[in-house]
Design an enzyme around this catalytic site. Structure first.
Site, PDB file in Angstrom:
ATOM      1  N   HIS A 142      -4.410   6.944   6.120  1.00  0.00           N
ATOM      2  CA  HIS A 142      -4.118   5.514   6.241  1.00  0.00           C
ATOM      3  C   HIS A 142      -5.161   4.847   7.141  1.00  0.00           C
ATOM      4  CE1 HIS A 142      -1.742   1.850   7.232  1.00  0.00           C
ATOM      5  NE2 HIS A 142      -1.124   2.078   6.075  1.00  0.00           N
TER       6      HIS A 142
ATOM      7  N   ASP B 217       0.819  -1.227   0.000  1.00  0.00           N
ATOM      8  CA  ASP B 217       0.000   0.000   0.000  1.00  0.00           C
ATOM      9  C   ASP B 217       0.847   1.269   0.000  1.00  0.00           C
ATOM     10  OD1 ASP B 217       0.655  -0.925   2.596  1.00  0.00           O
ATOM     11  OD2 ASP B 217      -0.938   0.246   3.539  1.00  0.00           O
TER      12      ASP B 217
HETATM   13 ZN   LIG Z   1       0.292   0.737   5.247  1.00  0.00          ZN
HETATM   14 ZN   LIG Z   2       2.974  -1.221   6.526  1.00  0.00          ZN
END
Ligand SMILES: [Zn+2]
Ligand SMILES: [Zn+2]
Length: 311
Positions: free
Chosen positions: A259, A65
């Site tokens: 996040h 990610d």
């Molecule tokens: Zn992450």
């Molecule tokens: Zn991570």
């Protein structure tokens, strides 16, 4: 212009409303892309951004990610024949992942990409100031980044005029520090530099505070809510309340939370929990949002009699 363009805000997997991570910091001529997750190239298109201005790419760690978008961005930089070198920072311990992402598929390699791995004593001088990195606490080697503009001096026109200084004489005074009877300090005040920190994927540790200390803008992960604080600590992540408490203790001006775990359908809960800890500006990052770096802190009134010093 100094602003953060948010390209993605989802932890682990993209959702219908949130792309994988991706953040473009525009700081005058220095344009830094942080943590390009999957789909960053298209998010840039949607944000109206070209890859050409990018000077630097900073990867905090090699989880998908935060880095699966690197191949697409590098290939696009090559395709668009970006004329200047682009430096890529990433944890030195993740060299094998960098090597794979750098050459993930076949393409005409037309750009100058400079790998600059980050270790314990990392420092890079950029056109925006000093870029440093500090190791964080996560399941793989992870670094947070901080940008510090150097302190400079702001000239005070009324005092220059009172001493009859104009044109090239002002430049000379700035260069020499003293011109005839006039000292630079007599006609100027110190202008503290602005600063920015990017703290992604970490449990609470000393370096989170070191990175965030006094910054104008802190972009920080807030994966979990307090009800899952134990899980957060176990897997090396922060809660919104922890991130906000860091902002309070570090005297941060603008706090950008991002996040987010997809387990929480209502993002306003992140804001509510953060607000209980921090009274300053809080922005819950949304994809494609543009968040201005706040204007400079007001000058000390006693130093120069001026209260504003726009960025
Ligand atoms: Zn992450
Ligand atoms: Zn991570």
């Amino acid at each position: 212009m100094r602003e953060l363009v948010v390209l993605g805000t989802a932890s682990q997997v993209p959702t219908r409303h949130r792309n994988h991570n991706g953040y473009l910091l525009r700081w005058d001529d220095e344009v830094i892309l942080f943590d390009p997750g999957e789909g960053t190239q298209r998010q840039m298109l949607l944000a109206g951004l070209a890859v050409t201005p990018i000077r630097r790419i900073c990867i905090t760690h090699f989880h998908g990610d935060h880095s699966l978008g690197l191949p697409g961005i590098l290939q696009r930089i090559s395709l668009d024949r970006v004329p200047h070198p682009v430096t890529v920072h990433y944890p030195a311990a993740g060299q094998e992942f960098y090597d794979r992402l750098r050459h993930a598929t076949s393409y005409w390699d037309n750009a100058e990409i400079i790998p600059a791995p980050v270790g314990a004593s990392f420092v890079a001088e950029t056109s925006a100031g000093r870029l440093t990195a500090r190791p964080l606490w996560h399941s793989v080697p992870t670094y947070g980044y901080r940008l510090d503009e150097p302190t400079s001096r702001r000239m005070l026109p009324d005092r220059l005029a009172a001493r009859g200084l104009t044109g090239p004489a002002i430049g000379e005074l700035q260069r020499l520090g003293r011109l005839g009877e006039v000292d630079l300090a007599d006609v100027s005040v110190e202008r503290p530099g602005q600063s920015f920190a990017f703290v992604m994927d970490t449990g609470l540790c000393d370096n989170v505070y070191t990175l965030a200390a006094g910054v104008d803008m802190l972009v920080i992960e807030s994966t979990f809510l307090t009800e899952d604080a134990e899980l957060a600590a176990m897997v090396g992540h922060l809660t919104a309340a922890q991130a906000a408490a860091v902002a309070r203790e570090c005297n941060v001006r603008t706090l950008v939370l991002t996040h987010f775990s997809q387990r929480y359908p209502d993002p306003s809960r992140f804001l509510a929990e953060a607000r209980a800890e921090f009274t300053g500006e809080i922005v819950l990052a949304e994809d494609l949002a543009r968040i201005p770096v706040p204007s400079r802190r007001p000058l000390d009134q006693t130093a120069g009699g001026e209260t504003r010093n726009p960025a």
